[in-house]
Design an enzyme around this catalytic site. Structure first.
Site, PDB file in Angstrom:
ATOM      1  N   LYS A 173       0.607  -0.953  -0.289  1.00  0.00           N
ATOM      2  CA  LYS A 173       0.138   0.254   0.467  1.00  0.00           C
ATOM      3  C   LYS A 173       0.992   1.151   0.070  1.00  0.00           C
ATOM      4  O   LYS A 173       0.556   1.997  -0.697  1.00  0.00           O
ATOM      5  CB  LYS A 173      -0.611  -0.233   1.272  1.00  0.00           C
ATOM      6  CG  LYS A 173      -1.708  -1.169   1.369  1.00  0.00           C
ATOM      7  CD  LYS A 173      -2.134  -1.297   2.749  1.00  0.00           C
ATOM      8  CE  LYS A 173      -3.455  -2.717   3.359  1.00  0.00           C
ATOM      9  NZ  LYS A 173      -4.025  -2.601   4.302  1.00  0.00           N
ATOM     10  N   GLY A 174       2.023   1.281   0.519  1.00  0.00           N
ATOM     11  CA  GLY A 174       3.092   2.063   1.171  1.00  0.00           C
ATOM     12  C   GLY A 174       3.276   3.309  -0.067  1.00  0.00           C
ATOM     13  O   GLY A 174       3.301   4.187   0.185  1.00  0.00           O
ATOM     14  N   GLU A 196       8.333   2.661  -5.384  1.00  0.00           N
ATOM     15  CA  GLU A 196       7.914   1.898  -4.923  1.00  0.00           C
ATOM     16  C   GLU A 196       8.190   2.970  -3.679  1.00  0.00           C
ATOM     17  O   GLU A 196       8.630   4.328  -4.235  1.00  0.00           O
ATOM     18  CB  GLU A 196       9.323   1.339  -4.639  1.00  0.00           C
ATOM     19  CG  GLU A 196       9.471  -0.792  -4.499  1.00  0.00           C
ATOM     20  CD  GLU A 196       8.166  -0.724  -2.752  1.00  0.00           C
ATOM     21  OE1 GLU A 196       7.945  -0.144  -2.429  1.00  0.00           O
ATOM     22  OE2 GLU A 196       9.053  -1.570  -2.947  1.00  0.00           O
ATOM     23  N   ASP A 203      14.714  -0.405   1.801  1.00  0.00           N
ATOM     24  CA  ASP A 203      15.406  -0.835   3.365  1.00  0.00           C
ATOM     25  C   ASP A 203      16.666  -1.659   2.753  1.00  0.00           C
ATOM     26  O   ASP A 203      17.485  -1.151   2.630  1.00  0.00           O
ATOM     27  CB  ASP A 203      14.091  -1.086   4.026  1.00  0.00           C
ATOM     28  CG  ASP A 203      15.716  -0.959   5.802  1.00  0.00           C
ATOM     29  OD1 ASP A 203      16.382  -1.090   5.574  1.00  0.00           O
ATOM     30  OD2 ASP A 203      14.355  -1.561   6.375  1.00  0.00           O
ATOM     31  N   LYS A 239      17.325   4.294   2.179  1.00  0.00           N
ATOM     32  CA  LYS A 239      17.803   4.010   3.218  1.00  0.00           C
ATOM     33  C   LYS A 239      19.145   3.763   3.053  1.00  0.00           C
ATOM     34  O   LYS A 239      20.026   3.199   2.776  1.00  0.00           O
ATOM     35  CB  LYS A 239      17.096   3.497   4.484  1.00  0.00           C
ATOM     36  CG  LYS A 239      15.870   3.222   4.889  1.00  0.00           C
ATOM     37  CD  LYS A 239      15.296   2.453   5.961  1.00  0.00           C
ATOM     38  CE  LYS A 239      13.684   2.589   6.664  1.00  0.00           C
ATOM     39  NZ  LYS A 239      13.682   1.905   7.408  1.00  0.00           N
ATOM     40  N   PHE A 277      13.421   4.100  11.179  1.00  0.00           N
ATOM     41  CA  PHE A 277      11.826   4.190  10.855  1.00  0.00           C
ATOM     42  C   PHE A 277      11.473   5.000  10.199  1.00  0.00           C
ATOM     43  O   PHE A 277      11.258   6.011  11.158  1.00  0.00           O
ATOM     44  CB  PHE A 277      11.138   2.860  11.275  1.00  0.00           C
ATOM     45  CG  PHE A 277      10.135   2.220  10.563  1.00  0.00           C
ATOM     46  CD1 PHE A 277       9.842   0.934  10.068  1.00  0.00           C
ATOM     47  CD2 PHE A 277       8.789   2.423  11.413  1.00  0.00           C
ATOM     48  CE1 PHE A 277       9.427   0.342   9.592  1.00  0.00           C
ATOM     49  CE2 PHE A 277       7.616   2.193  10.302  1.00  0.00           C
ATOM     50  CZ  PHE A 277       7.850   0.973   9.778  1.00  0.00           C
ATOM     51  N   VAL A 278      10.830   5.411   9.418  1.00  0.00           N
ATOM     52  CA  VAL A 278      10.209   6.147   8.626  1.00  0.00           C
ATOM     53  C   VAL A 278       8.017   6.186   8.403  1.00  0.00           C
ATOM     54  O   VAL A 278       7.930   5.213   8.148  1.00  0.00           O
ATOM     55  CB  VAL A 278      10.922   7.196   8.029  1.00  0.00           C
ATOM     56  CG1 VAL A 278      11.761   7.375   8.279  1.00  0.00           C
ATOM     57  CG2 VAL A 278      10.876   6.731   7.197  1.00  0.00           C
ATOM     58  N   ARG A 308       0.129   6.989   7.450  1.00  0.00           N
ATOM     59  CA  ARG A 308       0.064   7.031   5.652  1.00  0.00           C
ATOM     60  C   ARG A 308      -0.385   8.473   4.937  1.00  0.00           C
ATOM     61  O   ARG A 308      -0.108   8.566   4.605  1.00  0.00           O
ATOM     62  CB  ARG A 308      -0.709   5.991   5.649  1.00  0.00           C
ATOM     63  CG  ARG A 308      -0.146   4.859   4.940  1.00  0.00           C
ATOM     64  CD  ARG A 308      -0.982   3.113   4.670  1.00  0.00           C
ATOM     65  NE  ARG A 308      -1.537   2.026   4.478  1.00  0.00           N
ATOM     66  CZ  ARG A 308      -0.235   1.571   4.460  1.00  0.00           C
ATOM     67  NH1 ARG A 308       0.968   1.457   3.828  1.00  0.00           N
ATOM     68  NH2 ARG A 308       0.142   0.231   5.150  1.00  0.00           N
TER      69      ARG A 308
HETATM   70  P1  IMP Z   1      13.023  -4.223   1.999  1.00  0.00           P
HETATM   71  O1  IMP Z   1      12.727  -4.605   1.952  1.00  0.00           O
HETATM   72  O2  IMP Z   1      13.832  -4.042   3.550  1.00  0.00           O
HETATM   73  O3  IMP Z   1      13.381  -3.163   0.997  1.00  0.00           O
HETATM   74  O4  IMP Z   1      12.137  -3.029   2.331  1.00  0.00           O
HETATM   75  C1  IMP Z   1      10.930  -2.828   1.621  1.00  0.00           C
HETATM   76  C2  IMP Z   1       9.488  -3.084   2.422  1.00  0.00           C
HETATM   77  O5  IMP Z   1       9.193  -2.660   3.381  1.00  0.00           O
HETATM   78  C3  IMP Z   1       9.227  -1.150   1.933  1.00  0.00           C
HETATM   79  O6  IMP Z   1       8.222  -1.443   1.106  1.00  0.00           O
HETATM   80  C4  IMP Z   1       7.713  -0.957   2.755  1.00  0.00           C
HETATM   81  O7  IMP Z   1       6.487  -1.598   2.971  1.00  0.00           O
HETATM   82  C5  IMP Z   1       8.758  -1.669   4.383  1.00  0.00           C
HETATM   83  N1  IMP Z   1      10.095  -0.687   5.421  1.00  0.00           N
HETATM   84  C6  IMP Z   1      10.819  -0.561   5.015  1.00  0.00           C
HETATM   85  N2  IMP Z   1      11.387   0.647   6.053  1.00  0.00           N
HETATM   86  C7  IMP Z   1       9.952   1.584   6.374  1.00  0.00           C
HETATM   87  C8  IMP Z   1       9.844   2.050   6.360  1.00  0.00           C
HETATM   88  O8  IMP Z   1      11.366   2.494   7.446  1.00  0.00           O
HETATM   89  N3  IMP Z   1       8.889   2.762   7.526  1.00  0.00           N
HETATM   90  C9  IMP Z   1       8.090   2.130   7.131  1.00  0.00           C
HETATM   91  N4  IMP Z   1       7.648   0.868   5.529  1.00  0.00           N
HETATM   92  C10 IMP Z   1       8.893   0.098   5.837  1.00  0.00           C
HETATM   93 MG    MG Z   2       6.301  -0.944  -0.208  1.00  0.00          MG
END
Ligand code: IMP
Ligand code: MG
Length: 179
Positions: free
Chosen positions: A43-44, A99, A103, A131, A152-153, A165
């Site tokens: 959803k982000g 996206e 992270d 990040k 974390f944001v 959101r």
């Molecule tokens: P990754 O697989 O570790 O790159 O994480 C990516 C997904 O985790 C993103 O698409 C977000 O949905 C969620 N996510 C990662 N960091 C954050 C954050 O700081 N706040 C909120 N959602 C996050």
């Molecule tokens: Mg996401």
């Protein structure tokens, strides 16, 4: 919003809007010959997708997919499951993944592999936030909005347990550290 779980604002609403408009302009000129299919990751990315697409002056098409990654609330495990798949066939299409945040890069790396297997003409990524220093896989992002520290944001589509959101800025989330 007055909430004791929120820390400092990392990207304010004006900065967000300006950068998103710039990204839209870049995409408009890069894809002028063959408008992309925008793939929003729910959803982000919904708010970013809405603003970004309005800054793209091309007849783009839209699709969305939803993924969920197993893990704790603020950490991904790297195991990703498709909760809602795309409706549109990607064969021969220029695809631009939209996206919210990268992270560890694990979600994106899974998505890339999955979508590449469907035979698109090209596959690029536009991530609003990256990040710093945490990517285990090279995320290979064509467009990036902002690099932020590894905290974390929430806000502008990003949530903590489905809240925040709707904030029009990106703010640090510090559960339980408020006064
Ligand atoms: P990754 O697989 O570790 O790159 O994480 C990516 C997904 O985790 C993103 O698409 C977000 O949905 C969620 N996510 C990662 N960091 C954050 C954050 O700081 N706040 C909120 N959602 C996050
Ligand atoms: Mg996401």
């Amino acid at each position: 919003m007055n909430d004791s779980d929120l820390g400092r604002v990392l990207v304010d609403a004006d900065e967000l809007q300006q950068r998103v408009a710039q990204l839209g302009k870049e995409i408009t000129s890069d894809f002028a010959d063959d408008p992309p299919l925008l793939v929003g990751v729910l959803k982000g990315a919904f708010m970013f997708m809405a603003d970004l697409s309005r800054s793209i002056d091309l007849p783009v098409e839209f699709d969305f997919m939803a993924v969920s990654s197993y893990g704790s609330a603020t950490r991904t495990s790297g195991v990703v499951r498709i909760v809602k798949d795309l409706d549109i066939d990607l064969t021969g299409r220029r695809v631009l993944i939209v996206e919210d945040i990268v992270d560890s890069g694990l979600t994106l790396s899974y998505l890339r592999k999955n979508l590449l297997a469907r035979g698109p003409a090209s596959l690029d990524v536009c991530a609003l936030l990256v990040k710093e220093g945490l990517q285990r896989n090279d995320p290979d992002l064509r467009y990036t909005g902002f690099r932020i520290p590894p905290v974390f944001v929430v806000g502008y589509g990003l949530d903590a347990a489905e809240r925040y959101r709707n904030l029009p800025y990106i703010v640090e989330y510090l559960p339980g550290e408020g006064a």
